[in-house]
Design an enzyme around this catalytic site. Structure first.
Site, PDB file in Angstrom:
ATOM      1  N   GLY A 145       0.488  -1.907   0.178  1.00 48.31           N
ATOM      2  CA  GLY A 145      -0.282  -0.179   0.321  1.00 48.31           C
ATOM      3  C   GLY A 145       0.890   1.167  -0.159  1.00 48.31           C
ATOM      4  O   GLY A 145       2.040   1.416  -0.323  1.00 48.31           O
ATOM      5  N   SER A 146       0.865   2.379   0.437  1.00 52.03           N
ATOM      6  CA  SER A 146       1.332   3.733   0.762  1.00 52.03           C
ATOM      7  C   SER A 146       0.160   4.485   1.388  1.00 52.03           C
ATOM      8  O   SER A 146      -1.016   4.639   1.032  1.00 52.03           O
ATOM      9  CB  SER A 146       2.023   4.082  -0.748  1.00 52.03           C
ATOM     10  OG  SER A 146       3.701   2.715  -0.709  1.00 52.03           O
ATOM     11  N   ASN A 147       1.047   5.757   1.753  1.00 50.25           N
ATOM     12  CA  ASN A 147       0.520   7.018   1.534  1.00 50.25           C
ATOM     13  C   ASN A 147       1.461   7.799   1.640  1.00 50.25           C
ATOM     14  O   ASN A 147       2.443   7.814   1.212  1.00 50.25           O
ATOM     15  CB  ASN A 147       0.289   7.506   3.673  1.00 50.25           C
ATOM     16  CG  ASN A 147      -0.813   6.093   4.314  1.00 50.25           C
ATOM     17  OD1 ASN A 147      -1.477   6.113   3.961  1.00 50.25           O
ATOM     18  ND2 ASN A 147      -0.639   5.940   5.189  1.00 50.25           N
ATOM     19  N   PRO A 164       5.714   4.994   1.498  1.00 48.19           N
ATOM     20  CA  PRO A 164       5.321   3.610   1.294  1.00 48.19           C
ATOM     21  C   PRO A 164       4.959   2.946   1.876  1.00 48.19           C
ATOM     22  O   PRO A 164       6.038   2.729   3.066  1.00 48.19           O
ATOM     23  CB  PRO A 164       6.181   3.510   0.433  1.00 48.19           C
ATOM     24  CG  PRO A 164       7.357   4.257   0.516  1.00 48.19           C
ATOM     25  CD  PRO A 164       6.985   5.582   1.198  1.00 48.19           C
ATOM     26  N   ASN A 167      -4.088   3.991  -1.787  1.00 43.86           N
ATOM     27  CA  ASN A 167      -4.606   3.536  -2.155  1.00 43.86           C
ATOM     28  C   ASN A 167      -6.086   3.374  -2.343  1.00 43.86           C
ATOM     29  O   ASN A 167      -6.678   2.235  -2.837  1.00 43.86           O
ATOM     30  CB  ASN A 167      -4.181   2.352  -1.774  1.00 43.86           C
ATOM     31  CG  ASN A 167      -2.444   2.079  -0.978  1.00 43.86           C
ATOM     32  OD1 ASN A 167      -2.510   1.891   0.297  1.00 43.86           O
ATOM     33  ND2 ASN A 167      -1.806   2.321  -2.084  1.00 43.86           N
TER      34      ASN A 167
END
Length: 772
Positions: free
Chosen positions: A220-222, A242, A488
């Site tokens: 995922g990631s922000n 990440p 995401n």
């Protein structure tokens, strides 16, 4: 930047001739000049690599990486070369819990010599030089470290060998396939016509299905990109967060790459890549988040009733292509044998077989077409981003090359512009084509098209970088001066003030709930208050469980009338601080277990999802309804049983449960709960959970009149070798929420208290010059 200090020729033993052969490019050309590199190390063992050209730069990267992760890369090269069974037997498993034989069959197919050489030939000279240099640098380090004694992670070392540019291409092609055919390893390796079909293990496919479902959770990631209107100083501000695996071939490595006058970029890269994937330079900072776009489709083949290896296309019977795959397998007695399998393909792609989901019978079979298998632009894409001197240059490069495989791109520049791009490699399948060609009986999220009609081929646009993918003009793009963000989710709510809608469902959808992390981010970013580095850092380090703000009050209300058999759960929920921090109590564990059970019952929400109000729906738990109350009670009983069986003590704190491999407590929690610092951990012994994925390279970059200022860390540390001084130093800093200055300028690098310098050159025949 001072004049590059090259090492004098040394009269030491040379590298083996075999290593030299491995570092030579595939194209006939004059012998390259000797590669040289200067590697300056700072705190946490981070290398800052300087070279006069790309070959030297790659040489420094490969050498530095092998000092920290020699066995990791050797193991990944073994995997992508389809050679695991040769050394470890067919029944051993990869880090991804795949059987060696299935893995070897898949990668032997994926990385055929023809495919690898075609990819390498397609690279510009600069990228070929980076790859050749990387291989040479790694091989030099291998010679040195073998002489010293290989790390314990290499085992007996029999399988550790010199690498080539082709091996690095294989690693790159594996990364490309991650978002597509790489999710069908067992299904491709085991696909056989019904007359030849062997019994296939349902357990193996159950594991494969679980990996597919974990793909987004583990990768995922922000990201938040703040522009001039909202940043504290009116310039660009970026949070890169990440969430990637903490081990194996997706484990980031921190480094700075410099060619004086041409390139100066700092950030992190995946194993085997001589470019920075996420980072910053003097002019801009960028990051990526795994997107929700589709990067492959399936085709349902109508089979010829006379022969299940022929399929009907536009009324004509066509033979499937057959490719014989051979894998060497080590037996229990140490002898080698060879196993052969046939991989069948239609003109759409390889046939895959998934019992009960994608069956190959007398009537139908399924082919998978992966758009990224034709993406030879990925390395060039990141190298161009590394060198971009403006946001416009970055955007123009992504739009023209279209080399980004399966991620969004978010970036800011020193002038205060913020950019969001959902521009990866996506099959050109619009709503019209879906309406005409999709299979209404397709299972789950898979896109299945009609393989009996040529009209159902992906559309072709002359402006796209390759046939069959969407051109950039039909993909989401947003540039603003307040902010853009992504966790995401689809492109839709990158900024609620300017929703991105009207795209193909394969690109982005706006009819599904936002993820909890995305809603958390939008809540933190709402309003007009100025944002600085500290505010963005706290989004990660506060460890807030956003979902708790939506349903915990309802759970506590339910607890007031709950029976005695679940009072332990209720007490822990009441005492819980609503966070996933090291000192959080068992309320977090019970809350997670309750949510996992209730997630299967969307009717439990008090307020259902409303596309007109995506930031605030769904919300609330309808505990006043008898059916929901029963579900909560059942889930609470199940949670007590699960906690008891796992061996977690009733008074345990989260930091005593969730830990790194060396025992370092790790904050953060499941992304599904809305924990921005998403950490994915698995049961690991009595009362423990081992972190396997989550926050990896954490980077906060702000721009000032003097250029970029950055702080951050690599959550799992630089080295995967247990004996290294840099195996857990940053992990401990991560646990303590101590983000450090990331040295970037010459002055910052040389002022670092742990500064040391290494100079290497192919001319010195193996000697290393170290300067304190």
């Amino acid at each position: 930047m001072p004049v590059f200090p090259f090492c004098r020729p040394m009269t030491c033993a040379g590298l083996a001739a075999a290593l030299v052969a491995f570092s030579v490019g595939v194209q006939a050309q004059p012998a390259p000049a000797d590669a040289s590199a200067q590697i300056r190390y700072t705190r946490y063992g981070v290398p800052h690599i300087v070279a006069k050209d790309e070959r030297g730069l790659g040489y420094g990267v490969g050498y530095a990486y092998a000092q920290d992760n020699l066995c990791l890369l050797a193991n990944e090269v073994l995997t992508v070369s389809g050679e695991r069974s040769r050394y470890f037997g067919a029944k051993g498993q990869t880090l991804e819990q795949r059987d060696n034989l299935a893995s070897d069959l898949f990668f032997t197919w994926l990385n055929s010599p023809a495919a690898v050489d075609a990819f390498l030939q397609a690279q510009p000279a600069s990228v070929q030089a980076l790859l050749a240099g990387y291989a040479s640098g790694y091989n030099r380090a291998l010679v040195e470290r073998r002489r010293q004694g290989l790390p314990a992670e290499c085992g007996d070392g029999e399988w550790v060998r010199p690498i080539s540019s082709q091996d690095l291409v294989k690693l790159t092609r594996r990364l490309l396939a991650e978002g597509g055919v790489g999710q069908f390893v067992e299904a491709l390796a085991g696909a056989q016509p019904p007359t030849l079909a062997r019994a296939q293990s349902s357990a193996g496919f159950a594991s494969a299905l679980a990996r597919q479902e974990r793909f987004a959770a583990e990768r995922g990631s922000n990201a938040v990109a703040v522009g001039a209107q909202r940043s504290a100083n009116g310039r660009g501000l970026l949070l890169a967060n990440p969430h990637f695996p903490w081990m194996g071939g997706m484990r980031f490595y921190q480094m700075q790459l410099t060619i004086p006058g041409q390139l100066d970029v700092m950030g992190a890269a995946l194993p085997g890549l001589p470019v920075v994937n996420i980072g910053f330079n003097q002019h801009l900072a960028w990051t990526h988040t795994v997107d929700t776009s589709k990067h492959f489709t399936l085709y349902r083949l109508q089979l010829d009733p006379k022969d299940p290896t022929r399929y009907v296309l536009d009324g004509k019977s066509l033979p499937m292509a057959r490719q014989t795959i051979r894998v060497a397998v080590k037996g229990t007695d140490g002898s080698l044998s060879q196993i052969e399998r046939q991989v069948y393909s239609s003109q759409f792609g390889p046939v895959v077989q998934w019992p009960g989901r994608l069956d190959w019978d007398a009537q139908a079979a399924y082919s998978v077409r992966d758009a990224n298998l034709e993406n030879s632009r990925v390395l060039q894409q990141w190298y161009q981003i590394n060198r971009a001197d403006s946001l416009a240059a970055l955007k123009g490069s992504v739009e023209q090359l279209q080399g980004i495989p399966w991620v969004n791109t978010l970036a800011v520049d020193q002038g205060g512009r913020a950019l969001y791009l959902n521009q990866s490699v996506v099959p050109y399948v619009d709503q019209q084509l879906l309406d005409t060609c999709s299979n209404p009986q397709a299972q789950g999220r898979l896109v299945v098209l009609d393989g009996s009609r040529s009209a159902c081929q992906w559309k072709v646009d002359a402006q796209a970088a390759q046939p069959g993918i969407f051109p950039a003009r039909l993909l989401p793009s947003l540039e603003r001066e307040d902010f853009v963000q992504n966790s995401n989710d689809p492109a839709w709510m990158a900024n609620p003030a300017q929703p991105l809608t009207g795209y193909s469902p394969l690109v982005s959808r706006n009819d599904q709930p936002l993820g909890m992390r995305g809603r958390f981010a939008l809540q933190r970013l709402q309003g007009k208050a100025r944002l600085g580095v500290d505010e963005l850092q706290r989004m990660v380090t506060d460890e807030e469980v956003y979902l708790a703000s939506l349903v915990l009050p309802d759970l506590l209300q339910w607890c007031k009338g709950a029976s005695a058999d679940v009072q332990a759960v209720c007490s822990s929920l009441a005492a819980w601080n609503g966070k996933a921090d090291l000192d959080s109590g068992m309320g977090l564990v019970h809350f997670q277990n309750l949510f996992n059970a209730l997630a299967e019952h969307p009717e439990s929400w008090r307020v259902a999802f409303n596309p007109a109000d995506p930031q605030h729906t769904p919300r609330g738990l309808a505990v006043e309804q008898a059916a929901v109350s029963r579900l909560v009670h059942q889930a609470a009983l199940a949670s007590l049983k699960q906690v008891s069986e796992s061996g977690v003590a009733g008074a345990a704190r989260w930091g005593q449960v969730q830990q790194a491999l060396d025992g370092t407590p790790v904050p953060g929690g499941p992304q599904a709960l809305g924990v921005y610092n998403a950490i994915y951990s698995v049961p690991h012994g009595q009362g423990k959970r081992l972190v396997v994925s989550g926050t990896s390279y954490l980077q906060l970059v702000s721009f000032t009149d003097k250029g970029p200022e950055a702080r951050g860390l690599l959550a799992f540390s630089q080295s995967s070798e247990k004996a290294s001084a840099h195996a857990s130093d940053q992990t401990k800093a991560f646990a303590a929420k101590q983000l450090a200055l990331i040295p970037f300028t010459e002055a910052q690098i040389k002022a670092d208290p742990e500064y040391r310098e290494v100079v290497i050159s192919e001319r010195d025949k193996g000697a290393v010059v170290s300067q304190p």
